[in-house]
Design a protein around this motif. Structure first.
Motif, PDB file in Angstrom:
ATOM      1  N   ASP A 124      -9.437 -10.211  -0.078  1.00 12.22           N
ATOM      2  CA  ASP A 124      -9.777  -8.849  -0.492  1.00 12.22           C
ATOM      3  C   ASP A 124      -8.629  -7.868  -0.237  1.00 12.22           C
ATOM      4  O   ASP A 124      -8.343  -7.010  -1.080  1.00 12.22           O
ATOM      5  N   ILE A 125      -7.981  -8.002   0.897  1.00 10.18           N
ATOM      6  CA  ILE A 125      -6.860  -7.100   1.208  1.00 10.18           C
ATOM      7  C   ILE A 125      -5.677  -7.375   0.285  1.00 10.18           C
ATOM      8  O   ILE A 125      -5.101  -6.445  -0.290  1.00 10.18           O
ATOM      9  N   ALA A 129      -2.198  -6.049  -4.367  1.00  5.15           N
ATOM     10  CA  ALA A 129      -1.608  -6.537  -5.620  1.00  5.15           C
ATOM     11  C   ALA A 129      -1.977  -5.650  -6.805  1.00  5.15           C
ATOM     12  O   ALA A 129      -1.159  -5.421  -7.696  1.00  5.15           O
ATOM     13  N   GLU A 130      -3.202  -5.138  -6.805  1.00  6.85           N
ATOM     14  CA  GLU A 130      -3.636  -4.237  -7.890  1.00  6.85           C
ATOM     15  C   GLU A 130      -2.738  -3.014  -8.002  1.00  6.85           C
ATOM     16  O   GLU A 130      -2.559  -2.468  -9.088  1.00  6.85           O
ATOM     17  N   LYS A 131      -2.186  -2.584  -6.877  1.00 11.74           N
ATOM     18  CA  LYS A 131      -1.338  -1.388  -6.853  1.00 11.74           C
ATOM     19  C   LYS A 131       0.152  -1.749  -6.859  1.00 11.74           C
ATOM     20  O   LYS A 131       0.999  -0.914  -6.588  1.00 11.74           O
ATOM     21  N   LYS A 132       0.462  -3.018  -7.143  1.00 10.93           N
ATOM     22  CA  LYS A 132       1.855  -3.509  -7.210  1.00 10.93           C
ATOM     23  C   LYS A 132       2.567  -3.374  -5.862  1.00 10.93           C
ATOM     24  O   LYS A 132       3.756  -3.097  -5.783  1.00 10.93           O
ATOM     25  N   ILE A 133       1.805  -3.562  -4.781  1.00  9.70           N
ATOM     26  CA  ILE A 133       2.338  -3.475  -3.422  1.00  9.70           C
ATOM     27  C   ILE A 133       2.634  -4.882  -2.931  1.00  9.70           C
ATOM     28  O   ILE A 133       1.769  -5.760  -2.983  1.00  9.70           O
ATOM     29  N   LEU A 190     -12.089  -0.194   1.479  1.00 10.24           N
ATOM     30  CA  LEU A 190     -12.041  -1.620   1.791  1.00 10.24           C
ATOM     31  C   LEU A 190     -12.450  -1.894   3.241  1.00 10.24           C
ATOM     32  O   LEU A 190     -13.193  -2.844   3.513  1.00 10.24           O
ATOM     33  N   ALA A 191     -12.007  -1.057   4.157  1.00  8.12           N
ATOM     34  CA  ALA A 191     -12.366  -1.215   5.570  1.00  8.12           C
ATOM     35  C   ALA A 191     -13.879  -1.121   5.745  1.00  8.12           C
ATOM     36  O   ALA A 191     -14.475  -1.904   6.504  1.00  8.12           O
ATOM     37  N   ASP A 192     -14.515  -0.202   5.026  1.00  8.42           N
ATOM     38  CA  ASP A 192     -15.971  -0.067   5.091  1.00  8.42           C
ATOM     39  C   ASP A 192     -16.662  -1.314   4.543  1.00  8.42           C
ATOM     40  O   ASP A 192     -17.618  -1.812   5.136  1.00  8.42           O
ATOM     41  N   GLN A 193     -16.166  -1.828   3.416  1.00 12.10           N
ATOM     42  CA  GLN A 193     -16.761  -3.021   2.803  1.00 12.10           C
ATOM     43  C   GLN A 193     -16.614  -4.250   3.703  1.00 12.10           C
ATOM     44  O   GLN A 193     -17.538  -5.047   3.827  1.00 12.10           O
ATOM     45  N   LEU A 194     -15.447  -4.389   4.319  1.00  9.97           N
ATOM     46  CA  LEU A 194     -15.157  -5.575   5.132  1.00  9.97           C
ATOM     47  C   LEU A 194     -15.623  -5.431   6.575  1.00  9.97           C
ATOM     48  O   LEU A 194     -15.563  -6.392   7.334  1.00  9.97           O
ATOM     49  N   MET A 195     -16.036  -4.236   6.972  1.00  5.91           N
ATOM     50  CA  MET A 195     -16.447  -3.937   8.346  1.00  5.91           C
ATOM     51  C   MET A 195     -15.317  -4.218   9.344  1.00  5.91           C
ATOM     52  O   MET A 195     -15.501  -4.871  10.371  1.00  5.91           O
ATOM     53  N   VAL A 196     -14.114  -3.756   9.000  1.00  6.29           N
ATOM     54  CA  VAL A 196     -12.950  -3.900   9.871  1.00  6.29           C
ATOM     55  C   VAL A 196     -12.309  -2.538  10.081  1.00  6.29           C
ATOM     56  O   VAL A 196     -12.567  -1.594   9.332  1.00  6.29           O
TER      57      VAL A 196
END
Length: 180
Positions: free
Chosen positions: A106-107, A112-116, A160-166
């Motif tokens: 997920d991370i 990758a979606e943002k070309k990072i 993403l942090a909220d979704q992954l609980m991290v």
């Protein structure tokens, strides 16, 4: 003229492995430029960039292949050209939270979606200090194209942090740490 060569090395760890490789490289007038080497579950894993005079490249490959055996594998890649540098900003991410499948997927997908690009990533999973729950942790160094907004990245990582609980912290490598 010197050739730049990337060596990828994996296999059963043993004392003297790095010594054997570095001796061959030095003997052929090569230079050990940079490397990332680690021991994972008793296995040696490394990626090494060396420079060697063009006339010694084939001999270096042959001599290093001679070190290869059933429990030690080596991949050699001649680095043909270097991509043109795109202006980037380097950031460091620190991630920690309950372990579960898919965190890296997920991370890495969000980046990758943002070309990072991911420059370096260290991950680990250990038993929690206060519970038997497995705790995932990661340190990830990334390169963000200048055209990508750090605020947009921060918002994406927050979701993403909220979704992954991290918990995710972002450090701009100049001393500014943002807890996400």
């Amino acid at each position: 003229m010197a050739n730049s060569i990337i060596l990828t090395v994996t296999g059963k760890d043993r004392p003297g492995l790095v010594d054997d490789m570095s001796a061959i490289i030095t003997q052929l007038e090569g230079n050990w430029l940079e490397s990332r080497i680690t021991k994972l579950s008793g296995n040696f894993a490394g990626i090494i960039r060396v420079s060697v005079p063009e006339q010694n490249t084939e001999q270096l490959e042959a001599d290093l292949k001679a070190v290869e055996c059933e429990s030690f594998h080596l991949s050699i890649e001649l680095q043909n050209s270097v991509e043109a540098d795109v202006p980037v900003r380097e950031l460091s991410l620190e991630i920690i939270g309950p372990d579960h499948p898919g965190i890296i997927r997920d991370i890495s997908h969000a980046l990758a979606e943002k070309k990072i690009s991911i420059n370096e990533m260290l991950t680990d999973c250990n038993d929690g200090a206060m519970s038997s729950e497995r705790i995932f942790s990661a340190e990830i160094n990334i390169s963000i194209p200048i055209a990508v907004s750090v605020d947009m990245l921060r918002d994406k990582l927050e979701d993403l942090a909220d979704q992954l609980m991290v918990d995710i912290s972002m450090d701009d490598l100049e001393g500014t740490v943002t807890r996400i």
